[in-house]
Motif scaffolding. Structure first.
Motif, PDB file in Angstrom:
ATOM      1  N   LEU A  55     -39.441  16.331  -2.114  1.00  0.00           N
ATOM      2  CA  LEU A  55     -40.136  14.966  -2.525  1.00  0.00           C
ATOM      3  C   LEU A  55     -41.033  15.154  -3.222  1.00  0.00           C
ATOM      4  N   GLU A  56     -41.964  16.146  -3.157  1.00  0.00           N
ATOM      5  CA  GLU A  56     -43.339  16.518  -3.784  1.00  0.00           C
ATOM      6  C   GLU A  56     -43.015  16.898  -5.139  1.00  0.00           C
ATOM      7  N   LEU A  57     -42.236  17.744  -5.066  1.00  0.00           N
ATOM      8  CA  LEU A  57     -41.527  18.182  -6.434  1.00  0.00           C
ATOM      9  C   LEU A  57     -40.851  17.241  -7.541  1.00  0.00           C
ATOM     10  N   ALA A  58     -40.217  16.280  -6.933  1.00  0.00           N
ATOM     11  CA  ALA A  58     -39.708  15.353  -7.795  1.00  0.00           C
ATOM     12  C   ALA A  58     -40.852  14.414  -8.205  1.00  0.00           C
ATOM     13  N   LEU A  59     -41.441  13.953  -7.325  1.00  0.00           N
ATOM     14  CA  LEU A  59     -42.782  13.208  -7.682  1.00  0.00           C
ATOM     15  C   LEU A  59     -43.657  13.968  -8.717  1.00  0.00           C
ATOM     16  N   TYR A  60     -44.140  15.472  -8.616  1.00  0.00           N
ATOM     17  CA  TYR A  60     -44.559  15.977  -9.624  1.00  0.00           C
ATOM     18  C   TYR A  60     -44.022  16.081 -10.970  1.00  0.00           C
ATOM     19  N   VAL A  61     -42.644  16.438 -10.918  1.00  0.00           N
ATOM     20  CA  VAL A  61     -41.683  16.254 -12.217  1.00  0.00           C
ATOM     21  C   VAL A  61     -42.004  14.955 -12.802  1.00  0.00           C
TER      22      VAL A  61
END
Length: 92
Positions: A55-61
């Motif tokens: 989730l954090e990765l998706a939000l980061y991207v």
């Protein structure tokens, strides 16, 4: 330096596919590898970008210009401009 510059080609591809909502199994099938290898790519990506979860990765991207990542990915690969998940049915 763009965040993509820190990632390998495969790590960037996996990050984009996570951002698009694919599971590890779907990503593995798409890129021709196992779920465990996808997990390894994710772990390396998490470490490089300072995130802790998918989730954090998706939000980061998303917060760092997700569409621009896709364009950057395709420019780096030299492939025609098409989404990395083209041809993958969602929810498989």
């Amino acid at each position: 330096m763009h965040p993509c510059d820190r990632l390998t080609h495969k790590e960037m591809q996996v990050a984009l596919l996570v951002w698009e909502g694919l599971t590890n199994r779907e990503i593995g099938k798409l890129i021709g590898t196992t779920e465990q290898v996808v997990k390894n790519y994710l772990r390396n990506t998490f470490d490089k970008l300072g995130v802790w979860s998918r989730l954090e990765l998706a939000l980061y991207v998303a917060s760092h210009g997700g569409e621009q990542w896709r364009e950057f990915y395709w420019q780096r690969s030299g492939a025609p401009a098409a989404p990395p998940s083209e041809g993958v049915s969602q929810g498989v």
